[in-house]
Scaffold this active site. Structure first.
Site, PDB file in Angstrom:
ATOM      1  NE  ARG A 157     -21.536  -3.867   3.639  1.00 18.61           N
ATOM      2  CZ  ARG A 157     -21.528  -5.110   4.096  1.00 18.61           C
ATOM      3  NH1 ARG A 157     -21.928  -5.107   5.339  1.00 18.61           N
ATOM      4  NH2 ARG A 157     -20.670  -5.830   3.558  1.00 18.61           N
ATOM      5  N   GLY A 158     -24.212  -5.157   1.468  1.00 17.55           N
ATOM      6  CA  GLY A 158     -24.117  -6.603   1.611  1.00 17.55           C
ATOM      7  C   GLY A 158     -25.508  -7.124   0.571  1.00 17.55           C
ATOM      8  CB  ALA A 159     -25.613  -9.688  -2.149  1.00 18.49           C
TER       9      ALA A 159
ATOM     10  CD  GLN B 149     -16.725  -2.942   2.433  1.00 19.07           C
ATOM     11  OE1 GLN B 149     -15.542  -2.931   2.365  1.00 19.07           O
ATOM     12  NE2 GLN B 149     -17.592  -2.737   1.356  1.00 19.07           N
TER      13      GLN B 149
ATOM     14  CG  ASP C 127     -21.617  -8.709  -3.741  1.00 19.40           C
ATOM     15  OD1 ASP C 127     -20.431  -9.035  -3.114  1.00 19.40           O
ATOM     16  OD2 ASP C 127     -22.422  -8.014  -3.372  1.00 19.40           O
TER      17      ASP C 127
ATOM     18  CG  ASN D  97     -17.462 -11.714  -1.685  1.00 26.07           C
ATOM     19  OD1 ASN D  97     -18.645 -11.357  -1.479  1.00 26.07           O
ATOM     20  ND2 ASN D  97     -16.568 -11.980  -0.909  1.00 26.07           N
ATOM     21  CE  LYS D  98     -16.952  -5.014  -1.116  1.00 18.78           C
ATOM     22  NZ  LYS D  98     -17.347  -4.149  -2.222  1.00 18.78           N
TER      23      LYS D  98
ATOM     24  NE  ARG E 199     -23.147  -0.843  -3.999  1.00 21.30           N
ATOM     25  CZ  ARG E 199     -22.451  -1.517  -2.970  1.00 21.30           C
ATOM     26  NH1 ARG E 199     -23.022  -1.939  -1.801  1.00 21.30           N
ATOM     27  NH2 ARG E 199     -21.169  -1.707  -3.243  1.00 21.30           N
TER      28      ARG E 199
HETATM   29  O1  MRU Z   1     -19.796  -3.212  -1.251  1.00 27.24           O
HETATM   30  P1  MRU Z   1     -20.426  -4.122  -0.308  1.00 27.24           P
HETATM   31  O2  MRU Z   1     -20.134  -3.940   1.116  1.00 27.24           O
HETATM   32  O3  MRU Z   1     -21.992  -4.046  -0.552  1.00 27.24           O
HETATM   33  O4  MRU Z   1     -20.066  -5.384  -0.701  1.00 27.24           O
HETATM   34  C1  MRU Z   1     -20.500  -6.444   0.300  1.00 27.24           C
HETATM   35  C2  MRU Z   1     -19.763  -7.802  -0.131  1.00 27.24           C
HETATM   36  O5  MRU Z   1     -18.966  -8.159  -1.237  1.00 27.24           O
HETATM   37  C3  MRU Z   1     -20.294  -9.144   0.627  1.00 27.24           C
HETATM   38  O6  MRU Z   1     -19.172 -10.001   0.873  1.00 27.24           O
HETATM   39  C4  MRU Z   1     -21.429  -9.702  -0.263  1.00 27.24           C
HETATM   40  O7  MRU Z   1     -22.132  -8.852  -0.521  1.00 27.24           O
HETATM   41  C5  MRU Z   1     -22.045 -11.005   0.294  1.00 27.24           C
HETATM   42  S1  MRU Z   1     -22.940 -10.313   1.713  1.00 27.24           S
HETATM   43  C6  MRU Z   1     -23.632 -11.824   2.528  1.00 27.24           C
END
Ligand code: MRU
Length: 364
Positions: A47-49, A199, A240, A250-251, A90
């Protein structure tokens, strides 16, 4: 400083660190089928963009490399469904679609040139590996540009996990913090736990602790208290998807941190690669927000903590550009008006796609 590797291309297949099991267990899976890579993205093994982008590129490469196609025409017929399967995982992180588009472009070049099947297979793997390598360089450049915005000493806050686990490099927001610490800034990171998927508690706290960066874990509802007591010098988060006007998804929880930061005069920085820019949309209103399963809210590690009631679980929120002090990417630093500054940075990148090597600073 050691960083965790969330994903790796190997001769056996795509190896992923299962982020769902952290911090308790360090478990890796090897995927040899692109459909399993798609499931791993959907189920948050990775996970994470930016890391999702790397996984998408590797998923497409795996689909091509392991395809049963006997001819180029056969592979051409199968290729769209490989890409489609990866795309349907996603919806919010635009890096996923950026990576698929890049792999499609490479495939089209090879197909147009009538390359041999073997040449196509190995070139697609090379492309996915290049995406991965570029992420590392990109993060390092973001870290260098961002470090100077960190206070010389004191507390900084982040949200979710925008570290090595989320990018397959050194991290974006956490990359900024890491580089600043390496340069001698005496930082202490306030880490909100980031309900419901945790996270912050599970991944950011683990990464910072492993890397020897001082931190304090807080619950999400403590953010206002710490902002008010005046101990936060800066906020730095990942992204994201960043719309053309600078609105940033973002999250979930990022928006309320940005509002509190503005109220208390704390600078709020977004650190993200150009692959996270989506200049095809004019504002954050057009960003699709993923809705995740209700049991992530009603259950904690399998134990029900709420009655059976209606539940909302949007995985992301959008922070309006007016609350963002600056957006730090691998080409420099964008400031408002973002419509202008982001476009300029994105265009400079498209002329020189091997990002992260340039030393120029494009403050706007
Ligand atoms: O749902 P996730 O864990 O994929 O969400 C991740 C985030 O929101 C991060 O902050 C974002 O992707 C930036 S990662 C460098």
């Amino acid at each position: 400083m050691n960083v965790a590797q969330p994903i790796e291309w190997t001769s056996q297949g795509v190896v992923m660190l299962d982020q769902r099991r952290l911090p308790g267990e360090v478990v890796h899976h090897i995927y040899t089928d692109y459909r399993d890579v798609a499931a791993a993205i959907r189920d948050m093994v990775v996970r994470g963009a930016p890391a999702i982008g790397v996984a998408a590129a590797m998923g497409v490469a795996l689909g091509v490399e392991r395809s049963s196609a006997a001819t180029l025409d056969d592979l051409r017929a199968k290729f769209p469904s490989i890409c489609q399967t990866i795309a349907e995982t996603r919806p919010t992180a635009v890096d996923l679609f950026w990576a698929i588009e890049r792999m499609k472009r490479r495939f089209d070049q090879l197909a147009t040139a009538n390359a041999s099947l073997d040449a196509v297979r190995s070139a697609m793997v090379e492309e996915a590996r290049a995406v991965h390598a570029e992420k590392r360089a990109t993060d390092e450049a973001i870290g260098r540009f961002g470090a100077e915005f960190m206070p010389a000493a004191g507390k900084v806050m982040t949200q979710c996990n925008a570290g090595a686990l989320a990018t397959a490099g050194i991290g974006t927001a956490l990359g900024v913090i890491r580089v600043a610490v390496e340069q001698g800034h005496k930082l202490h990171v306030l880490v909100p736990e980031t309900r419901p998927y945790l996270q912050g508690a599970r991944l950011t706290a683990w990464e910072l602790h492993e890397g020897g960066v001082p931190l304090t874990l807080i619950t999400d509802n403590m953010v206002g208290h710490f902002m008010k007591t005046g101990t936060v010098g800066a906020v730095v988060v990942g992204a994201d998807r960043i719309a053309a006007n600078g609105d940033t998804a973002n999250k979930i929880g990022t928006y309320q941190i940005a509002v509190l930061a503005r109220e208390h005069g704390v600078p709020f920085y977004v650190a993200a690669p150009i692959s996270t820019f989506d200049l095809t949309i004019s504002s954050g209103e057009q960003i699709p927000i993923e809705e995740r399963p209700a049991d992530e809210v009603t259950h904690l590690r399998g134990v029900r903590i709420a009655p059976e009631v209606a539940v909302a679980n949007p995985a992301f929120d959008v922070t309006p550009a007016r609350l963002i002090t600056a957006i730090i990417c691998e080409r420099g630093v964008a400031r408002a008006p973002y419509t202008e500054s982001l476009r300029r940075l994105a265009e400079s990148a498209s002329h020189s796609p091997r990002a992260g090597t340039a030393g120029q600073r494009s403050a706007m």
